[in-house]
Design an enzyme around this catalytic site. Structure first.
Site, PDB file in Angstrom:
ATOM      1  N   ASP A 153       5.256 -20.263  33.377  1.00 39.96           N
ATOM      2  CA  ASP A 153       6.076 -21.568  32.444  1.00 39.96           C
ATOM      3  C   ASP A 153       5.198 -21.100  30.598  1.00 39.96           C
ATOM      4  O   ASP A 153       4.088 -21.344  30.684  1.00 39.96           O
ATOM      5  CB  ASP A 153       5.914 -22.599  31.902  1.00 39.96           C
ATOM      6  CG  ASP A 153       6.905 -23.361  33.318  1.00 39.96           C
ATOM      7  OD1 ASP A 153       6.610 -21.776  34.620  1.00 39.96           O
ATOM      8  OD2 ASP A 153       6.920 -24.686  33.650  1.00 39.96           O
ATOM      9  N   GLU A 324      13.236 -29.016  37.051  1.00 40.96           N
ATOM     10  CA  GLU A 324      11.604 -28.907  35.992  1.00 40.96           C
ATOM     11  C   GLU A 324      12.165 -28.224  34.743  1.00 40.96           C
ATOM     12  O   GLU A 324      13.830 -27.906  34.324  1.00 40.96           O
ATOM     13  CB  GLU A 324      11.364 -27.361  36.425  1.00 40.96           C
ATOM     14  CG  GLU A 324      10.664 -28.362  37.831  1.00 40.96           C
ATOM     15  CD  GLU A 324      10.192 -26.881  38.444  1.00 40.96           C
ATOM     16  OE1 GLU A 324       9.128 -27.504  39.175  1.00 40.96           O
ATOM     17  OE2 GLU A 324       9.872 -25.236  38.148  1.00 40.96           O
TER      18      GLU A 324
HETATM   19  C1  FRU Z   1       7.937 -24.744  36.339  1.00 44.88           C
HETATM   20  C2  FRU Z   1       7.268 -25.451  36.919  1.00 44.88           C
HETATM   21  C3  FRU Z   1       6.672 -27.323  36.173  1.00 44.88           C
HETATM   22  C4  FRU Z   1       5.687 -27.171  36.340  1.00 44.88           C
HETATM   23  C5  FRU Z   1       4.625 -25.166  36.371  1.00 44.88           C
HETATM   24  C6  FRU Z   1       3.330 -25.594  37.071  1.00 44.88           C
HETATM   25  O1  FRU Z   1       8.313 -23.616  36.932  1.00 44.88           O
HETATM   26  O2  FRU Z   1       6.971 -25.748  38.494  1.00 44.88           O
HETATM   27  O3  FRU Z   1       7.825 -27.298  36.843  1.00 44.88           O
HETATM   28  O4  FRU Z   1       5.131 -27.759  35.075  1.00 44.88           O
HETATM   29  O5  FRU Z   1       5.721 -25.096  36.863  1.00 44.88           O
HETATM   30  O6  FRU Z   1       2.358 -24.745  37.067  1.00 44.88           O
END
Ligand code: FRU
Length: 609
Positions: A153, A324
């Site tokens: 992300d 998320e």
């Molecule tokens: C989304 C996610 C988020 C988390 C991150 C961990 O892709 O699962 O929810 O903070 O990646 O790398």
């Protein structure tokens, strides 16, 4: 992209230590058992300890001990039979101190002798340089990628003093998800990115550093200093809790807040996204209550004490998987003074074409509660921000100039992101996109996504330009450069469908088909090149075209391993990865059921020097 170092210099001679330890390459290695090895750094003042990685190998636990104290622990797939690539452990901050790595592996071995043969022990070394020059044919030329290692992300994006800051979920010690920290790249033009060599926020006693946001504290509400850049992220260990870090140098170095965590719940919640609400003069936080498929909304005067105000989403929209990476922002409806709020909700799995995707809701926000608009059946409609498979975790830059709402997504999908055929780095970001709201002929509001205006600057010269060309069943073929932007206005005229095909000499192809009656544009990558690394990769995606008269204007961006197809006014976008064995070199156009007209076709070369 700036390379922070270009060549690797191997230093230090081979010495055999009197204790039976094996000393070479600036390290001394002592095997303590079948699964436990000590590596002492002996070279004085070396910048990096170069760790050899074999991706298919189990992760070793590496405890970094500095002057006898545990500094931190990282997980690395240390090489056993071959070295796929290397990663650097930065030693600069340990200068003048004693550094020992206490490494535990989990492999089954019959003797210490067997452990001694592992490829990593012959290849581990101290060096003053680490080579980041690109060794990947699929690395994009004009999309952001990490210099090396795994990325997911985008995080903590903000704009300050002419600079766009793009932090990201980063594993500096391998090209798979692990050791999550925030890496960061900055840019003045959203095209050229300069990457900081080290993570800006590193895992600590509270856990790995998961996704989050940053905002500029103009009133010094948190007491970190006027105009401090404050990052809020999820500390992830056995549980997920929310923490703060701040920067007083405009967002290049961060201090972790000693009072962390600032927000805890009894259930999984992550990816805090905060902004200053100009109307209520307080901070708003939107937090993904992941397993409950809802977003929680909190308020705070100072980013430290948070009060839960409401929750949104239970039973609404796509509900599979986990929710998320939220975002909440206000936009004007195109051509009107009407203002609406957009709530971005990333979810995984359960995306429209499987795996991860970004849905959104349009509605109103009164500073405490988000109320979604209803469709004419009185329901909350499910809407998707991008109709490809490779667009996730999209969030916006805070404090962008000119009331812009600029977003960037992660250009991959959790279904196969760790398996894609790259190694030195894994994953790129989408092009930056400008969000807008338009009203469609069905009376509903939708979010539009246009490439950010800065992206126009990558156009180099017109490689091919034609207008008013009729196409029928017999393909019209045009050569295309390896990386390019294609502009095309399609008037389907009397045809039922129009086909746009990209192909290479190896017979690999991507087929985009505009079905006029259905008003849909599909994208078929089943024979696009390397597709067999995951059963979920060969796929067809399709987008509604929102065209009132059947004509569509496309902007297609090809960048080695990605294709983004935008409607010129941003009424749809479809982002898909492709891994052709050789670059696509032809664009073929054809139409079925009658002749179609290509009113305009322009193919641009790209220059990002
Ligand atoms: C989304 C996610 C988020 C988390 C991150 C961990 O892709 O699962 O929810 O903070 O990646 O790398």
């Amino acid at each position: 992209m700036k390379k922070f170092i270009n060549t690797m210099i191997v230093t230090a001679a081979i010495v055999i230590g009197s204790t039976g330890a094996d000393a070479r390459n600036g390290v001394e290695i002592e095997h303590l058992g079948t699964n436990n090895t000590l590596v002492r750094v002996t070279a004085d003042g070396g910048k990096y300890l170069i760790l050899p990685v074999q991706e298919s190998n189990d992760e070793a636990t590496v405890n970094i001990i500095v002057d006898g104290k545990l500094d931190r622990t990282i997980s690395v797939c240390l090489a056993k039979s071959k070295v796929d690539y290397t990663v650097p452990l930065n030693l600069e901050k340990y200068a003048g101190k004693n550094v020992v790595l206490n490494i535990t592996t989990t492999q089954s071995r019959s003797s210490v002798r067997e452990a001694k043969d592992d490829a990593c022990w012959n290849n581990i070394l101290v060096s003053d340089t680490f080579d980041t020059s690109n060794r990947e044919k699929f690395r994009p030329a004009y999309h952001h990628t990490p210099l090396y290692g795994w990325m997911n992300d985008p995080n903590g994006m903000f704009y300050k003093d002419g600079v766009w800051h793009l932090a990201f979920q980063w594993n500096p010690y391998g090209s798979r998800w692990q050791n999550l920290s925030w890496g960061q790249s900055t840019s003045r033009d959203l095209i050229h990115w300069e990457t900081q060599p080290d993570a800006i926020i590193q895992p600590d006693g509270l856990g790995m550093i998961f996704s989050g946001s940053s905002a500029i504290d103009k009133t010094n509400s948190a007491g970190f200093g006027e105009d401090a850049v404050v990052a809020m992220y999820t500390s992830a260990a056995a549980s997920q809790i929310q923490s703060l870090a701040w920067s007083n140098d405009g967002g290049y170095t961060y201090n972790v807040y000693a009072g962390n965590p600032v927000l805890t719940l009894e259930s999984e919640a992550r990816d805090p996204n905060m902004f200053w609400n100009l109307d209520t003069k307080e901070w708003i936080l939107i937090l993904a209550h992941a397993l409950d498929h809802e977003m929680l909304i909190f308020t705070s005067p100072d980013m430290k004490k948070w009060t839960l105000q409401s929750s949104f989403g239970k039973g609404l929209g796509a509900q599979d998987g986990v929710w998320e990476c939220p975002d909440l922002f206000e936009l004007a409806v195109d051509g009107t003074d009407e203002k609406k709020w957009v709530l971005l909700c990333n979810l995984n799995p359960g995306g429209i074409f499987g795996g991860s995707a970004t849905q959104y809701f349009i509605g109103d926000f009164d500073g405490k509660t988000f109320t979604p608009d209803l469709d004419r059946n009185g329901r909350v409609p499910t809407k998707w921000l991008d109709y490809g498979k490779d667009h996730y975790a999209t969030v916006s830059f805070s404090d962008a100039p000119d009331s812009r709402r600029t977003v960037i997504g992660w250009m991959s999908n959790w279904q196969y992101a760790p398996e894609v055929p790259t190694m030195q780095y894994r994953s790129a970001n989408t092009l930056p996109r400008e969000m807008g709201i338009f009203r469609d002929s069905d009376g509903q509001l939708y979010v539009s996504s246009k490439p950010s205006p800065e992206i126009d600057a990558i156009r180099d010269r017109i490689f091919k330009s034609v207008s008013n060309v009729n196409v029928g069943k017999n393909e019209r073929k045009y050569a295309i450069p390896e990386i390019c932007e294609i502009l095309m206005t399609i008037d389907p005229a009397k045809s039922d469908s129009v086909n746009i095909s990209l192909s290479n000499d190896a017979g690999e192809h991507v087929d985009m088909t505009y079905n006029v009656e259905a008003g849909r544009l599909s994208f078929d990558r089943r024979e696009s090149g390397i597709v067999d690394f995951s059963q979920d990769f060969p796929a067809v995606t399709a987008t509604p075209t929102h065209s009132a008269d059947g004509k569509i204007n496309l902007r297609i961006f090809i960048d080695r391993s990605s294709i983004e197809v935008f409607e010129a006014d941003g009424r749809f976008v479809m982002t898909n990865l492709v891994f052709p064995n050789t670059p696509y070199s032809s664009l073929s156009l054809s139409a079925y059921g009658g002749k179609a007209k290509i009113s305009n076709l322009k193919i641009y070369t790209i220059n990002v020097q």
